[in-house]
Motif scaffolding. Structure first.
Motif: not given
Length: 254
Positions: A182-192, A216-220, A17-24, A208-210
């Motif tokens: 080093s990712p910044g704030t990353t938004l994906f379904p079910g993530g933090f 925010m970044a996507t997992a992709e 899921r998330g970043i790991g799934r997008a990498i795979a 978000l305003a940060f």
């Protein structure tokens, strides 16, 4: 750009899921075979089937990466099953943000020590590859202080920088590269941040305003950088910490 990854084999921890799934998925889109692990067996099997549907080979196993023996065995078995190993992406995080001994222990065992265990288990296989790569997923929380309640998470993410930099110098002559993303704030379904958006809309809006880019970044977004760093196209990049945060951090990235 052809990343020259077709037929190569990469292993990702936390790959369902998330970043790991997008990498795979990004590796598979480039024609690379993929091995992945996560704690949930059903999620592992679903991810393996999805990757195989892209026309590549895939191998997966359910395990807790804090169990060094289990993780070491998985790396060994994945390399054996696929006939070698060309790269590892240590992605799993305990997401332990707090000040207690328990928070520090969880972050230590998962964020830091699983990266070490995966790298050490992979190095003999990566050396035989001739173009081996190690990528650790850290965080901008390791380079800037975002509050004492996140100190355990940030401390271990910062420790990854030194570990990977030192490792990169020790394995360079063996044909292996090691880098950090080093990712910044990353938004994906079910993530933090998706949970924050649902449970604390005001807090989500503040974070978000940060981001100067207004999102925010996507997992992709993160996956594209991790996969490029893993490829021969980044063949002279090693010991680097690549920040992917849309200019959110203020410091110079040195």
């Amino acid at each position: 750009m052809d990343l020259h990854l077709k037929g190569k084999h990469f292993l990702i921890t936390g790959g369902t899921r998330g970043i790991g799934r997008a990498i795979a998925e990004t590796f598979a889109d480039e024609g690379a075979d993929v091995s992945l692990c996560a704690r949930d067996d059903a999620a592992v099997q679903e991810a393996v089937a999805s990757l195989q549907a892209k026309g590549v080979r895939a191998f997966g196993r359910a395990l807790d990466v804090a169990d060094e023996a289990a993780l070491t065995a998985f790396v060994r078995d994945a390399a054996g099953h696929m006939g070698g190993l060309d790269g590892v992406v240590a992605n799993t995080s305990a997401m332990a943000s707090g000040t207690t001994a328990e928070d520090f222990e969880a972050a230590f065992r998962v964020d830091l020590m699983h990266t070490r265990a995966a790298a050490e288990a992979a190095i003999p296989h990566l050396e035989r590859s001739g173009a081996g790569s190690i990528v650790a997923i850290s965080s901008i929380s390791g380079i800037e202080d975002y509050g004492y309640d996140g100190v355990s998470y940030g401390t271990m993410k910062a420790a990854l920088f030194f570990y990977i930099k030192s490792l990169s110098r020790h394995v360079a002559a063996r044909g292996i590269r090691a880098n950090v993303v080093s990712p910044g704030t990353t938004l994906f379904p079910g993530g933090f941040w998706d949970k924050v958006r649902q449970e604390d809309p005001e807090g989500f809006a503040q974070n978000l305003a940060f981001n100067p880019m207004g999102r925010m970044a996507t997992a992709e977004d993160i996956a594209n950088v991790a996969v490029f760093l893993s490829s021969p196209r980044a063949g002279f990049v090693s010991g680097a910490n690549v920040v992917v945060d849309g200019t959110a951090t203020i410091r110079m990235q040195t």
